[in-house]
Design a protein around this motif. Structure first.
Motif, PDB file in Angstrom:
ATOM      1  N   GLY A 393      -2.726  -3.857   0.447  1.00  0.00           N
ATOM      2  CA  GLY A 393      -2.826  -5.318  -0.432  1.00  0.00           C
ATOM      3  C   GLY A 393      -3.461  -5.116  -2.197  1.00  0.00           C
ATOM      4  O   GLY A 393      -3.355  -5.475  -2.986  1.00  0.00           O
ATOM      5  N   GLU A 394      -4.155  -3.929  -1.579  1.00  0.00           N
ATOM      6  CA  GLU A 394      -5.184  -3.570  -2.861  1.00  0.00           C
ATOM      7  C   GLU A 394      -5.358  -1.871  -3.074  1.00  0.00           C
ATOM      8  O   GLU A 394      -5.980  -1.924  -1.448  1.00  0.00           O
ATOM      9  CB  GLU A 394      -6.283  -4.754  -3.585  1.00  0.00           C
ATOM     10  CG  GLU A 394      -7.170  -4.473  -2.300  1.00  0.00           C
ATOM     11  CD  GLU A 394      -8.149  -5.326  -2.629  1.00  0.00           C
ATOM     12  OE1 GLU A 394      -8.322  -4.688  -3.744  1.00  0.00           O
ATOM     13  OE2 GLU A 394      -8.660  -6.498  -2.164  1.00  0.00           O
ATOM     14  N   PRO A 395      -6.279  -1.160  -3.837  1.00  0.00           N
ATOM     15  CA  PRO A 395      -6.342   0.129  -3.270  1.00  0.00           C
ATOM     16  C   PRO A 395      -7.853  -0.039  -2.929  1.00  0.00           C
ATOM     17  O   PRO A 395      -8.586  -1.050  -3.147  1.00  0.00           O
ATOM     18  CB  PRO A 395      -6.956   1.261  -5.071  1.00  0.00           C
ATOM     19  CG  PRO A 395      -5.806  -0.421  -5.873  1.00  0.00           C
ATOM     20  CD  PRO A 395      -6.005  -1.268  -4.825  1.00  0.00           C
ATOM     21  N   ASP A 417      -3.546   3.432   5.490  1.00  0.00           N
ATOM     22  CA  ASP A 417      -3.927   2.258   4.098  1.00  0.00           C
ATOM     23  C   ASP A 417      -2.341   2.492   4.179  1.00  0.00           C
ATOM     24  O   ASP A 417      -1.526   3.063   3.658  1.00  0.00           O
ATOM     25  CB  ASP A 417      -4.713   3.245   3.613  1.00  0.00           C
ATOM     26  CG  ASP A 417      -4.765   2.785   1.765  1.00  0.00           C
ATOM     27  OD1 ASP A 417      -3.960   1.838   2.304  1.00  0.00           O
ATOM     28  OD2 ASP A 417      -5.760   2.610   0.857  1.00  0.00           O
ATOM     29  N   THR A 418      -2.058   0.994   3.977  1.00  0.00           N
ATOM     30  CA  THR A 418      -0.556   0.424   3.943  1.00  0.00           C
ATOM     31  C   THR A 418      -0.255   0.098   2.390  1.00  0.00           C
ATOM     32  O   THR A 418      -0.522  -0.757   1.957  1.00  0.00           O
ATOM     33  CB  THR A 418       0.325  -0.054   4.708  1.00  0.00           C
ATOM     34  OG1 THR A 418      -0.848  -1.372   4.503  1.00  0.00           O
ATOM     35  CG2 THR A 418      -0.884   0.169   5.984  1.00  0.00           C
ATOM     36  N   TRP A 420       2.243  -1.606   0.511  1.00  0.00           N
ATOM     37  CA  TRP A 420       3.695  -1.614  -0.206  1.00  0.00           C
ATOM     38  C   TRP A 420       4.163  -3.168  -0.515  1.00  0.00           C
ATOM     39  O   TRP A 420       2.981  -3.078  -1.747  1.00  0.00           O
ATOM     40  CB  TRP A 420       4.531  -2.474   1.675  1.00  0.00           C
ATOM     41  CG  TRP A 420       3.183  -2.669   2.600  1.00  0.00           C
ATOM     42  CD1 TRP A 420       2.527  -2.205   2.896  1.00  0.00           C
ATOM     43  CD2 TRP A 420       4.014  -4.360   2.776  1.00  0.00           C
ATOM     44  NE1 TRP A 420       1.779  -3.957   3.651  1.00  0.00           N
ATOM     45  CE2 TRP A 420       2.700  -4.566   3.814  1.00  0.00           C
ATOM     46  CE3 TRP A 420       5.320  -5.058   2.012  1.00  0.00           C
ATOM     47  CZ2 TRP A 420       2.798  -6.265   4.081  1.00  0.00           C
ATOM     48  CZ3 TRP A 420       5.225  -6.432   3.873  1.00  0.00           C
ATOM     49  CH2 TRP A 420       4.071  -6.857   4.206  1.00  0.00           C
ATOM     50  N   GLN A 421       4.568  -4.286  -0.788  1.00  0.00           N
ATOM     51  CA  GLN A 421       4.157  -5.057  -1.978  1.00  0.00           C
ATOM     52  C   GLN A 421       5.788  -6.409  -1.214  1.00  0.00           C
ATOM     53  O   GLN A 421       6.592  -5.697  -0.316  1.00  0.00           O
ATOM     54  CB  GLN A 421       5.570  -4.523  -2.878  1.00  0.00           C
ATOM     55  CG  GLN A 421       5.416  -3.148  -3.775  1.00  0.00           C
ATOM     56  CD  GLN A 421       5.815  -3.334  -4.882  1.00  0.00           C
ATOM     57  OE1 GLN A 421       6.958  -2.939  -4.994  1.00  0.00           O
ATOM     58  NE2 GLN A 421       5.129  -3.154  -6.148  1.00  0.00           N
ATOM     59  N   THR A 422       5.365  -7.160  -1.856  1.00  0.00           N
ATOM     60  CA  THR A 422       6.042  -8.453  -1.640  1.00  0.00           C
ATOM     61  C   THR A 422       8.355  -8.155  -1.372  1.00  0.00           C
ATOM     62  O   THR A 422       8.448  -8.168  -0.671  1.00  0.00           O
ATOM     63  CB  THR A 422       5.703  -9.852  -2.509  1.00  0.00           C
ATOM     64  OG1 THR A 422       4.754 -10.513  -2.420  1.00  0.00           O
ATOM     65  CG2 THR A 422       6.489 -11.404  -2.313  1.00  0.00           C
ATOM     66  N   ASP A 508       3.604   0.325 -10.111  1.00  0.00           N
ATOM     67  CA  ASP A 508       2.516   0.718  -9.963  1.00  0.00           C
ATOM     68  C   ASP A 508       2.446   1.578 -10.278  1.00  0.00           C
ATOM     69  O   ASP A 508       3.565   2.529 -10.618  1.00  0.00           O
ATOM     70  CB  ASP A 508       2.182   0.664  -8.470  1.00  0.00           C
ATOM     71  CG  ASP A 508       1.478  -0.429  -7.314  1.00  0.00           C
ATOM     72  OD1 ASP A 508       1.629  -1.207  -8.760  1.00  0.00           O
ATOM     73  OD2 ASP A 508       1.362  -0.563  -6.377  1.00  0.00           O
ATOM     74  N   ARG A 523      -1.913  -1.282 -11.363  1.00  0.00           N
ATOM     75  CA  ARG A 523      -0.363  -1.738 -11.872  1.00  0.00           C
ATOM     76  C   ARG A 523       0.061  -1.268 -13.279  1.00  0.00           C
ATOM     77  O   ARG A 523      -1.357  -0.847 -13.873  1.00  0.00           O
ATOM     78  CB  ARG A 523      -0.528  -3.457 -11.660  1.00  0.00           C
ATOM     79  CG  ARG A 523      -0.730  -4.281 -10.121  1.00  0.00           C
ATOM     80  CD  ARG A 523       0.262  -4.134  -9.905  1.00  0.00           C
ATOM     81  NE  ARG A 523       1.523  -4.551 -10.726  1.00  0.00           N
ATOM     82  CZ  ARG A 523       3.209  -4.586  -9.724  1.00  0.00           C
ATOM     83  NH1 ARG A 523       3.681  -4.525  -8.253  1.00  0.00           N
ATOM     84  NH2 ARG A 523       3.841  -5.686 -10.538  1.00  0.00           N
ATOM     85  N   ARG A 534      -2.072 -11.478  -6.179  1.00  0.00           N
ATOM     86  CA  ARG A 534      -1.286 -10.655  -7.484  1.00  0.00           C
ATOM     87  C   ARG A 534      -1.044 -12.215  -7.960  1.00  0.00           C
ATOM     88  O   ARG A 534      -0.827 -13.144  -8.403  1.00  0.00           O
ATOM     89  CB  ARG A 534       0.230 -10.755  -7.177  1.00  0.00           C
ATOM     90  CG  ARG A 534       0.281  -8.528  -6.802  1.00  0.00           C
ATOM     91  CD  ARG A 534       1.542  -8.464  -5.961  1.00  0.00           C
ATOM     92  NE  ARG A 534       2.636  -8.736  -7.279  1.00  0.00           N
ATOM     93  CZ  ARG A 534       3.438  -8.353  -6.785  1.00  0.00           C
ATOM     94  NH1 ARG A 534       4.416  -7.750  -5.907  1.00  0.00           N
ATOM     95  NH2 ARG A 534       4.618  -8.470  -8.151  1.00  0.00           N
TER      96      ARG A 534
HETATM   97  C1  WTA Z   1      -1.401  -3.623  -4.522  1.00  0.00           C
HETATM   98  C2  WTA Z   1       0.882  -6.760  -1.113  1.00  0.00           C
HETATM   99  C3  WTA Z   1      -3.719   0.411  -3.555  1.00  0.00           C
HETATM  100  C4  WTA Z   1       0.363  -2.404  -5.055  1.00  0.00           C
HETATM  101  C5  WTA Z   1       1.662  -6.434   0.917  1.00  0.00           C
HETATM  102  C6  WTA Z   1       0.991  -3.453  -5.146  1.00  0.00           C
HETATM  103  C7  WTA Z   1      -1.647  -1.122  -3.031  1.00  0.00           C
HETATM  104  C8  WTA Z   1       0.531  -4.524  -4.830  1.00  0.00           C
HETATM  105  C9  WTA Z   1      -2.265  -0.847  -1.751  1.00  0.00           C
HETATM  106  C10 WTA Z   1       1.626  -5.773  -3.764  1.00  0.00           C
HETATM  107  C11 WTA Z   1      -2.216   0.017  -1.286  1.00  0.00           C
HETATM  108  C12 WTA Z   1      -0.648  -3.153  -1.992  1.00  0.00           C
HETATM  109  N1  WTA Z   1      -3.016   0.102  -1.809  1.00  0.00           N
HETATM  110  N2  WTA Z   1      -2.572  -0.434  -3.800  1.00  0.00           N
HETATM  111  N3  WTA Z   1      -2.460   0.580   0.274  1.00  0.00           N
HETATM  112  N4  WTA Z   1      -1.224  -2.520  -0.558  1.00  0.00           N
HETATM  113  N5  WTA Z   1      -1.178  -3.264  -3.159  1.00  0.00           N
HETATM  114  O1  WTA Z   1       3.428  -8.049  -3.568  1.00  0.00           O
HETATM  115  O2  WTA Z   1      -0.660  -3.237  -6.607  1.00  0.00           O
HETATM  116  O3  WTA Z   1       0.653  -9.263  -3.203  1.00  0.00           O
HETATM  117  O4  WTA Z   1       2.404  -3.091  -6.207  1.00  0.00           O
HETATM  118  O5  WTA Z   1       2.181  -6.982  -1.093  1.00  0.00           O
HETATM  119  O6  WTA Z   1      -0.594  -4.423  -4.170  1.00  0.00           O
HETATM  120  O7  WTA Z   1       1.521  -6.765  -3.554  1.00  0.00           O
HETATM  121  P1  WTA Z   1       1.475  -7.999  -2.856  1.00  0.00           P
END
Ligand code: WTA
Length: 700
Positions: A393-395, A417-418, A420-422, A508, A523, A534
């Motif tokens: 979800g975030e770094p 440390d995964t 991905w995005q919506t 990103d 971002r 987000r």
């Molecule tokens: C950030 C969540 C760093 C990133 C699954 C992305 C991450 C946004 C990571 C998507 C990670 C998600 N390391 N940043 N492992 N995982 N992000 O759509 O900026 O809620 O574009 O999906 O979260 O957020 P979303």
């Protein structure tokens, strides 16, 4: 200067952890398997995904068409195949593991339930019959606004079973946000609960839903209410029904509706760089395929695992790794309704101990919050069943990573440390736990079949170590979003236009190190990531200007020790700037207002009243300047173009922040020149004639 910082941050993080031998020996994917997958995908990525789709999905009618790119970048996969997602998550397990526990549930008050695959199947079928009886047809949109309880998953799966399209709205969103999403989706039915438990309080979901419906949701015909808290709530006759009453009369069998591979499975609204949230639309087969595969590849799921993904079903992580992927993989999953620190900071660890959790997947914000409570808290619990940890979800900052590794994982558990995005639907970049050596703060490498790259403004690969650029995906993948609901133009503009439809632009920035590992830098658009959620800066600005006293607002992000980023709002009033206690009171009022208009997550930590916003002579808000001021950084940019230089002093002055403690100086966020968007032209401004009310603009 910025580059220098990047390189330094790479040099700084030299720690590398090989997968523990004991883990690697038993891993689902071994080094040679992974190599074979990469080789196959590199050779023929369409064939690679298609073969997997044939193996992993039970098709009612097999597909013959693999990738359809005739309308690229609106890609379609496996188009002439027919399937049902719920069938693939439930029915497929009945013969072999019908009695296996599918869901272990723990409510915040401590109530627990175990639901077997057979029971879950029965309950999903029963509720699918309820939906049909309520007049829901294939393709209709159903909004789900529920606490994190098994019935949320049952409702989602029941929609999938009859081909209805669900749109889950996070229970933490306000009535206004709910109404916006209902109306954008044109939903016919709303499923909610009387309430849910969070932090010792009941979150009054039905009351918020009523408020949303009163605000005007003309498409909603029926409301189904699950009784969770038992607290009194008003039921409107002819519109509202109790879940248990409707379900009682229904059979526990329901023939699945076979849908084509591209049939929309769900919409999920997420913030973008404009005020209006985007309804990300996912298709059935591709999404099912990749959530199932990544559940097995990344979480190494085995038959006796207890997998706990802490995400709420209101976010994509709760879709892919609670409601769909782990069930498709036949796993036992754990769901916990409440707050991580209720009644105390040991709750997560107590749950791990009592339910024998083997795999824990959570967000850096939670890790940082729990880390702050000290090592003694988790040390009181037996965490020896844990074998794999995940972050999403975030770094994740290296300090939190190391704590997770050392204190929670006892140095024994790999960390995935995964990234991905919506929009991507499933995990895209991650260590493979039995194979990849990890580095704190890096999501390492793309999975097989995922062709990620980092490019400069002209779309050329950036190969210099430590040099940043746009993170892009160069080939379509099955679980990718199909479009933005009702706005394909926006889909094209947001994700594809920048490089002329050649690559998917993630939004990103990232850089690579000498091992080819990816490091996400944040971002590049006007999107904040507050506690892994987000939030669009424009959405918050629109909410602020909807307040009667606010004329103009500009929102920027500031680094925050726990939440990663916090909301900092510069506010221009349409009356004299208040001082002292009056300013505090108004700041508090505005915080409550934003929580009510949007969500408590969006509440600004800092509110700074000013007579004006810094603008260039051409009227552009100098956002970089505001960001630097909010973060207390030195101003390096040229301020000679500032139309009103005197405003600088005022902007530096005292702000109104509820947390007296200033945010700890975090590791400098690397910035890339190439990946920086020009500042947005204007802040959100109140239109003089008719004040912009959130939601109204959308309803037109
Ligand atoms: C950030 C969540 C760093 C990133 C699954 C992305 C991450 C946004 C990571 C998507 C990670 C998600 N390391 N940043 N492992 N995982 N992000 O759509 O900026 O809620 O574009 O999906 O979260 O957020 P979303």
């Amino acid at each position: 200067m910025a580059k220098q910082k990047n390189i330094q941050s790479v040099l700084h993080e030299e720690r590398k952890f090989a997968p523990p031998a004991a883990f690697a020996r038993k891993a689902n994917l071994k080094s040679k398997d992974l190599d074979a997958l990469y080789a196959r995908a590199a050779n023929d990525y369409v064939g690679f995904w298609s073969d997997l789709a044939r193996e992993e999905i039970v098709w009612q009618r097999p597909f013959t068409r693999e990738l359809d790119d005739t309308e690229a970048p609106n890609f379609r996969w496996f188009t002439d195949g027919f399937l049902n997602v719920s069938y693939n998550c439930l029915d497929v397990h009945l013969a072999e593991r019908g009695d296996k526990t599918a869901i272990i549930f723990e409510g915040e008050p401590g109530d627990t339930r175990r639901i077997s695959y057979r029971e879950l199947h029965g309950q999903v079928c029963q509720f699918a019959n309820v939906l049909k009886q309520q007049g829901v047809n294939k393709g209709d949109r159903v909004v789900i606004y529920m606490p994190l309880i098994p019935e949320a998953v049952i409702a989602m799966q029941a929609c999938a079973r009859i081909g209805a399209v669900h749109s889950v709205v996070f229970g933490g969103f306000s009535a206004h946000s709910l109404a916006d999403r209902i109306n954008d989706a044109g939903a016919r039915l709303l499923i909610t609960a009387d309430g849910g438990w969070r932090g010792g309080h009941s979150v009054e979901l039905k009351a918020a839903a009523d408020k949303a419906l009163e605000a005007g949701c003309p498409t909603i015909e029926r409301v189904i209410v699950y009784r969770r808290t038992g607290r009194p709530c008003v039921m409107r006759s002819g519109r509202d029904s109790w879940w248990h009453e409707l379900a009682a009369g229904q059979r526990i069998q329901c023939e699945p509706e076979w849908v084509d591979a591209e049939h929309p499975l769900y919409l999920l609204y997420t913030s973008g760089s404009t005020g209006k949230p985007k309804g990300i639309q996912h298709a059935s087969a591709g999404y099912l395929l990749q959530t199932k595969l990544t559940s097995r590849w990344v979480f190494d799921l085995k038959d006796d695992d207890v997998f706990w993904c802490t995400a709420d079903v209101g976010w994509v992580t709760g879709h892919s790794y609670v409601a769909y992927g782990p069930l498709a993989a036949g796993t036992t999953l754990l769901m916990y309704e409440g707050a991580p620190t209720y009644p105390d900071g040991g709750r997560f660890w107590k749950i791990c101990q009592e339910h024998g959790v083997t795999i824990l997947y959570t967000a850096p914000t939670a890790i940082r919050a729990l880390m702050r409570l000290g090592d003694e808290v988790p040390k009181k619990y037996d965490l020896s069943r844990l074998r794999l940890l995940g972050s999403v979800g975030e770094p994740i900052n290296p300090e939190a990573w190391m704590w997770y590794h050392r204190v929670i994982g006892a140095g024994r558990c790999p960390i995935v440390d995964t990234w991905w995005q919506t929009e991507t639907g499933a995990i895209m970049m991650t260590p493979v736990p039995g194979v990849t050596a990890t580095k704190p703060g890096s999501c390492t490498r793309p999975l097989p079949g995922i062709f990620a790259d980092i490019v400069d403004d002209e779309g050329r690969s950036v190969n210099k170590v430590g040099a940043g650029g746009y993170l892009v995906i160069k080939r379509p993948w099955p679980s990718m979003l199909r479009t933005i609901w009702g706005d394909n133009e926006r889909y094209l503009n947001t994700y594809w236009e920048k490089f002329h439809n050649r690559f998917y632009v993630a939004g990103d920035s990232a850089h690579r190190d000498a091992d080819g590992y990816y490091w996400i830098m944040g971002r590049i658009d006007d999107v904040l990531n507050v506690a892994g959620h987000r939030l669009g800066t424009m959405e918050i600005e629109s909410a602020l200007v909807a307040h009667v006293h606010v004329a103009e607002a500009a929102v920027v992000g500031r680094q925050h020790e726990i939440k990663g980023e916090s909301v900092f709002a510069y506010v221009v009033l349409n009356k004299a700037r208040p001082q002292g206690a009056a300013a505090d009171a108004l700041a508090d009022e505005l915080r409550r207002w934003v929580a009510d208009q949007l969500s408590p997550i969006a509440r600004p930590d800092d509110i700074h009243f000013t007579d004006n916003l810094p603008k260039t002579r051409s009227g552009k808000i100098m956002r970089r300047l505001l960001r630097a001021l909010a973060r207390g950084e030195a101003i390096t940019q040229d301020v000679s173009t500032l139309e009103n230089p005197a405003i600088l002093e005022q902007l530096r002055g005292a702000k109104h922040s509820p947390s007296a403690a200033p945010a700890k100086k975090a590791t400098p966020k690397a910035k890339v020149k190439a990946a920086r968007k020009p500042p947005r032209k204007t802040a959100v401004k109140k239109r003089p004639a008719k004040p912009a009310r959130r939601g109204e603009s959308k309803r037109r």
